[in-house]
Scaffold this active site. Structure first.
Site, PDB file in Angstrom:
ATOM      1  N   ASP A 112       0.866  -1.189   0.000  1.00  0.00           N
ATOM      2  CA  ASP A 112       0.000   0.000   0.000  1.00  0.00           C
ATOM      3  C   ASP A 112       0.893   1.226   0.000  1.00  0.00           C
ATOM      4  OD1 ASP A 112      -2.182   1.930   0.673  1.00  0.00           O
ATOM      5  OD2 ASP A 112      -3.299   0.129   1.212  1.00  0.00           O
ATOM      6  N   ASP A 168       3.858   2.169  -4.692  1.00  0.00           N
ATOM      7  CA  ASP A 168       2.821   2.844  -5.475  1.00  0.00           C
ATOM      8  C   ASP A 168       2.601   2.046  -6.761  1.00  0.00           C
ATOM      9  OD1 ASP A 168       1.215   4.549  -6.983  1.00  0.00           O
ATOM     10  OD2 ASP A 168       2.241   6.358  -6.300  1.00  0.00           O
ATOM     11  N   ASN A 194      -5.537  -5.187  -6.189  1.00  0.00           N
ATOM     12  CA  ASN A 194      -6.729  -4.652  -5.542  1.00  0.00           C
ATOM     13  C   ASN A 194      -6.743  -3.128  -5.412  1.00  0.00           C
ATOM     14  OD1 ASN A 194      -9.041  -4.571  -3.474  1.00  0.00           O
ATOM     15  ND2 ASN A 194      -7.303  -3.822  -2.261  1.00  0.00           N
ATOM     16  N   SER A 219     -15.558  -4.765 -10.104  1.00  0.00           N
ATOM     17  CA  SER A 219     -16.597  -4.261  -9.198  1.00  0.00           C
ATOM     18  C   SER A 219     -17.945  -4.588  -9.807  1.00  0.00           C
ATOM     19  CB  SER A 219     -16.462  -2.743  -9.036  1.00  0.00           C
ATOM     20  OG  SER A 219     -17.618  -2.161  -8.465  1.00  0.00           O
ATOM     21  N   TYR A 226     -14.511   6.033 -12.313  1.00  0.00           N
ATOM     22  CA  TYR A 226     -14.410   4.772 -11.578  1.00  0.00           C
ATOM     23  C   TYR A 226     -15.068   3.635 -12.347  1.00  0.00           C
ATOM     24  CZ  TYR A 226     -15.189   1.294  -7.908  1.00  0.00           C
ATOM     25  OH  TYR A 226     -15.222   0.130  -7.184  1.00  0.00           O
ATOM     26  N   VAL A 242     -19.069  -3.385  -0.081  1.00  0.00           N
ATOM     27  CA  VAL A 242     -18.220  -3.908   0.983  1.00  0.00           C
ATOM     28  C   VAL A 242     -17.643  -2.715   1.734  1.00  0.00           C
ATOM     29  CG1 VAL A 242     -16.150  -5.258   1.519  1.00  0.00           C
ATOM     30  CG2 VAL A 242     -17.664  -5.981  -0.343  1.00  0.00           C
TER      31      VAL A 242
END
Length: 290
Positions: free
Chosen positions: A40, A66, A93, A146, A159, A195
């Protein structure tokens, strides 16, 4: 085979592991007996998660990286294979959100979404997959799309576009892996529904200083998504569902099979009938209605 038999004892690399479904996947992978590489840009978040997993007897390392940086991702893969071991599970992810009308979206916000959500997946595949192919033991690649990857949604266009792209990338990658004869590699697409995460709080918006920018529309969408978050699925519960589906060999891994599946069926029907996109009541996308 169940998830523990399939994944237990292997190494899992999870990007965006500091929060949300990434952290949920890490916690469940730890419970299955996997060794975790937590990746992360939030150093504090993954350090805290590492300490939590180690305190339960697990094995975890945290590495700040990154996903937008291809050289950094290549270096990450080299470090993992050198210091941790062969990767059984790669989870691409890391992702961010964006609210507001497309014409109000700042260029830097558009680039942020595409660089993290789409190029970050590509960089992960490019950095890790050659080593996974070269290692004869079974391995898995999960790319996070998604429910938005099978929907058309106003006021979240960057997105939604990115998640459609990740789904297509994953479908193509699966075919390419098969074409190249790498039968020990499983490529799977993860399509979460609602989620719990902090993606909505951290989402980009529009520039209030820009002439004519509809800040209210962007922020009201954020508020609506935060309302959905309040009733969203626990990330560890979502992870358990995903791992079990993956162990069964399914390609589309759905956190909430019934309503994510219904969104997929609706999308298929729209394409079959060539129906133009239609606004829903209140203009906003509510996963609970799918």
């Amino acid at each position: 085979m169940d998830a523990r038999e399939t994944f237990g004892g292997g190494v899992a690399v999870i990007t965006g592991a500091g929060a949300g479904i990434g952290a949920g996947l890490a916690r469940h992978a730890n419970a299955l007996g996997m060794s975790l590489v937590l990746v992360d840009v939030d150093a504090a978040a993954i350090a805290t998660l590492r300490d939590e997993l180690v305190a339960t007897g697990g094995s975890a390392v945290d590495i700040v990286c990154d996903v937008r940086d291809p050289a950094a991702m290549t270096a990450l893969a080299e470090r993992v294979y050198r210091d941790v071991g062969p990767v059984r599970l790669l989870v691409n992810n890391a992702g961010v959100e964006q609210f507001g009308y497309l014409w109000d979206t700042p260029v830097q916000n558009w680039n942020r979404v595409m660089d993290i959500n789409v190029s970050g997946v590509f960089h992960g595949v490019r950095a890790f997959l050659p080593n996974m192919i070269a290692t004869p033991s079974p391995a898995w690649v999960w790319n996070l799309s998604s429910i938005g990857g099978v929907a058309a949604v106003p006021l979240q266009a960057p997105y939604i576009i990115s998640k459609h792209a990740v789904l297509a990338l994953t479908e193509c990658l699966r075919l390419e892996v098969q074409l190249a004869g790498h039968d020990h590699i499983q490529v799977q697409a993860v399509l979460p529904g609602a989620v719990k995460s902090n993606i909505f709080e951290a989402a980009g918006g529009v520039d209030p200083a820009a002439d004519g920018a509809d800040v209210a529309a962007a922020e009201s969408t954020r508020e609506a998504m935060l309302d959905i978050k309040a009733a969203a699925m626990d990330p560890v519960e979502a992870a358990e569902v995903v791992f079990e589906q993956a162990a069964r060999g399914e390609f589309y891994l759905l956190t909430q099979p019934e309503y994510v599946g219904s969104a997929m069926a609706e999308r298929a029907e729209v394409l079959r009938t060539q129906t133009a996109p239609q606004l829903r009541t209140g203009r906003r996308f509510d996963p609970a209605k799918h």
